[in-house]
Design an enzyme around this catalytic site. Structure first.
Site, PDB file in Angstrom:
ATOM      1  N   THR A   1      43.668  53.107  42.550  1.00 15.57           N
ATOM      2  CA  THR A   1      42.320  52.743  42.995  1.00 15.57           C
ATOM      3  C   THR A   1      41.885  53.693  44.096  1.00 15.57           C
ATOM      4  O   THR A   1      42.721  54.352  44.722  1.00 15.57           O
ATOM      5  CB  THR A   1      42.285  51.299  43.558  1.00 15.57           C
ATOM      6  OG1 THR A   1      40.925  50.930  43.831  1.00 15.57           O
ATOM      7  CG2 THR A   1      43.071  51.163  44.853  1.00 15.57           C
ATOM      8  N   ASN A   2      40.587  53.766  44.324  1.00 20.14           N
ATOM      9  CA  ASN A   2      40.078  54.454  45.518  1.00 20.14           C
ATOM     10  C   ASN A   2      39.285  53.487  46.376  1.00 20.14           C
ATOM     11  O   ASN A   2      38.536  53.900  47.252  1.00 20.14           O
ATOM     12  CB  ASN A   2      39.220  55.667  45.126  1.00 20.14           C
ATOM     13  CG  ASN A   2      40.112  56.862  44.816  1.00 20.14           C
ATOM     14  OD1 ASN A   2      41.118  57.088  45.498  1.00 20.14           O
ATOM     15  ND2 ASN A   2      39.788  57.592  43.770  1.00 20.14           N
TER      16      ASN A   2
ATOM     17  N   HIS B   1      39.201  48.755  50.509  1.00 21.73           N
ATOM     18  CA  HIS B   1      39.292  47.302  50.752  1.00 21.73           C
ATOM     19  C   HIS B   1      40.438  46.695  49.947  1.00 21.73           C
ATOM     20  O   HIS B   1      41.225  45.902  50.451  1.00 21.73           O
ATOM     21  CB  HIS B   1      37.999  46.597  50.331  1.00 21.73           C
ATOM     22  CG  HIS B   1      36.882  46.722  51.314  1.00 21.73           C
ATOM     23  ND1 HIS B   1      36.834  45.968  52.459  1.00 21.73           N
ATOM     24  CD2 HIS B   1      35.792  47.499  51.314  1.00 21.73           C
ATOM     25  CE1 HIS B   1      35.734  46.290  53.132  1.00 21.73           C
ATOM     26  NE2 HIS B   1      35.090  47.216  52.456  1.00 21.73           N
TER      27      HIS B   1
ATOM     28  N   ASP C   1      42.304  45.262  37.641  1.00 19.38           N
ATOM     29  CA  ASP C   1      40.914  45.174  37.234  1.00 19.38           C
ATOM     30  C   ASP C   1      40.478  43.735  37.483  1.00 19.38           C
ATOM     31  O   ASP C   1      41.215  42.797  37.153  1.00 19.38           O
ATOM     32  CB  ASP C   1      40.768  45.556  35.759  1.00 19.38           C
ATOM     33  CG  ASP C   1      39.376  46.109  35.466  1.00 19.38           C
ATOM     34  OD1 ASP C   1      38.682  46.519  36.415  1.00 19.38           O
ATOM     35  OD2 ASP C   1      38.981  46.118  34.292  1.00 19.38           O
TER      36      ASP C   1
ATOM     37  N   GLY D   1      31.693  43.786  47.354  1.00 16.03           N
ATOM     38  CA  GLY D   1      31.310  43.272  46.034  1.00 16.03           C
ATOM     39  C   GLY D   1      30.482  41.993  46.131  1.00 16.03           C
ATOM     40  O   GLY D   1      29.511  41.911  46.890  1.00 16.03           O
TER      41      GLY D   1
ATOM     42  N   ASP E   1      31.355  39.165  47.336  1.00 15.30           N
ATOM     43  CA  ASP E   1      31.850  38.258  48.373  1.00 15.30           C
ATOM     44  C   ASP E   1      30.757  37.427  49.053  1.00 15.30           C
ATOM     45  O   ASP E   1      30.972  36.243  49.323  1.00 15.30           O
ATOM     46  CB  ASP E   1      32.648  39.034  49.441  1.00 15.30           C
ATOM     47  CG  ASP E   1      34.080  39.341  48.998  1.00 15.30           C
ATOM     48  OD1 ASP E   1      34.511  38.787  47.971  1.00 15.30           O
ATOM     49  OD2 ASP E   1      34.757  40.133  49.680  1.00 15.30           O
TER      50      ASP E   1
ATOM     51  N   LYS F   1      40.432  34.989  53.422  1.00 13.25           N
ATOM     52  CA  LYS F   1      40.202  35.294  51.997  1.00 13.25           C
ATOM     53  C   LYS F   1      41.515  35.224  51.218  1.00 13.25           C
ATOM     54  O   LYS F   1      41.561  34.736  50.094  1.00 13.25           O
ATOM     55  CB  LYS F   1      39.543  36.670  51.860  1.00 13.25           C
ATOM     56  CG  LYS F   1      39.187  37.023  50.417  1.00 13.25           C
ATOM     57  CD  LYS F   1      38.408  38.331  50.306  1.00 13.25           C
ATOM     58  CE  LYS F   1      38.231  38.734  48.842  1.00 13.25           C
ATOM     59  NZ  LYS F   1      37.546  40.013  48.665  1.00 13.25           N
TER      60      LYS F   1
ATOM     61  N   HIS G   1      42.007  35.659  44.293  1.00  8.70           N
ATOM     62  CA  HIS G   1      42.494  36.048  42.960  1.00  8.70           C
ATOM     63  C   HIS G   1      43.473  37.219  43.066  1.00  8.70           C
ATOM     64  O   HIS G   1      44.526  37.225  42.472  1.00  8.70           O
ATOM     65  CB  HIS G   1      41.278  36.453  42.114  1.00  8.70           C
ATOM     66  CG  HIS G   1      40.274  37.277  42.874  1.00  8.70           C
ATOM     67  ND1 HIS G   1      39.548  36.754  43.920  1.00  8.70           N
ATOM     68  CD2 HIS G   1      39.938  38.580  42.810  1.00  8.70           C
ATOM     69  CE1 HIS G   1      38.780  37.696  44.436  1.00  8.70           C
ATOM     70  NE2 HIS G   1      39.013  38.822  43.786  1.00  8.70           N
ATOM     71  N   ARG G   2      43.081  38.232  43.871  1.00  5.03           N
ATOM     72  CA  ARG G   2      43.925  39.430  43.978  1.00  5.03           C
ATOM     73  C   ARG G   2      45.249  39.090  44.645  1.00  5.03           C
ATOM     74  O   ARG G   2      46.303  39.585  44.268  1.00  5.03           O
ATOM     75  CB  ARG G   2      43.171  40.520  44.756  1.00  5.03           C
ATOM     76  CG  ARG G   2      43.852  41.887  44.703  1.00  5.03           C
ATOM     77  CD  ARG G   2      42.956  42.999  45.205  1.00  5.03           C
ATOM     78  NE  ARG G   2      41.719  43.039  44.454  1.00  5.03           N
ATOM     79  CZ  ARG G   2      40.560  42.586  44.911  1.00  5.03           C
ATOM     80  NH1 ARG G   2      40.449  42.146  46.132  1.00  5.03           N
ATOM     81  NH2 ARG G   2      39.492  42.611  44.141  1.00  5.03           N
TER      82      ARG G   2
END
Ligand code: IMP
Length: 192
Positions: free
Chosen positions: A7-8, A11, A68, A149, A151, A171, A176-177
């Site tokens: 990823t880039n 966050h 993803d 995003g 949020d 958070k 989810h992450r």
């Protein structure tokens, strides 16, 4: 040991570093010297995640994972889903995406939604997937200035605050992450 996170998004990298074991050094694509936008052409989070991690592994031979995430809104038949990043069109901002979402949900009483993350890990040439889901609802208007995003318009079940009104620790209690990452970490720990 080094593990490439394909990823880039700084966050996302910060969120994952905050929960992953300290002896694993997470490096982003930029830090790994990979200057390439890996396409996400498929209709499922699973296929897109697999393509990203497999592409980076083929280039580097280093263990790597990608993730993803999609926001799935019930009243919109699961949209924006896999198209969450480009909901308002290619190269549009997070804010444009929220504007489109709120417009589409105008006057819709069913605000139920969930974030779903799929992590694809390539470890010693083999692929493993881990899923994390956060149920919640979409607000009528933006609240809070943190995160990224969607949020500002997402309130997770069990909280009165939007993700953008929480610090990272807050958070992570719902994320989810974080849930998908916990499964990844449990897997990595079991390898020793
Ligand atoms: P990606 O393809 O995994 O980067 O995620 C697609 C889009 O989903 C991102 O561009 C964000 O708009 C949104 N997204 C992913 N994770 C989150 C999150 O934790 N909070 C809010 N929006 C998110």
């Amino acid at each position: 040991m080094k593990l490439i996170f394909a990823t880039n998004n700084d966050h996302k990298a910060a969120e994952i570093r905050s929960v992953i074991r300290q002896d694993l050094e997470i490096i982003t694509l930029k830090e790994a010297g990979i200057d390439q936008d890996i396409p996400e052409p498929y209709n499922t989070l699973e296929e897109n995640a697999r393509t990203k991690s497999a592409t980076v592994y083929a280039q580097t031979g280093t263990a790597c994972f990608s993730e993803d995430t999609g926001l799935e809104v019930d009243a919109l038949g699961g949209e924006p889903g896999v198209k969450s990043a480009r909901y308002a069109g290619e190269n549009r901002s997070f804010d444009d995406n929220i504007t489109k979402l709120l417009e589409k949900l105008k006057d819709k009483p069913d605000r139920k939604a969930r974030f779903r993350t799929v992590i694809s890990l390539i470890w010693e040439g083999k692929e493993y997937q881990f899923e994390g889901v956060c149920e919640g609802r979409i607000l009528e208007e933006r609240r809070g200035g943190q995160g990224f995003g969607y949020d500002p318009v997402f309130v997770p079940e069990g909280s009165g605050l939007s993700f953008a009104e929480m610090d990272m620790e807050g958070k992570n209690r719902f994320s989810h992450r974080k849930k998908a990452t916990e499964k990844l970490v449990a897997f990595l720990n079991s390898l020793d």
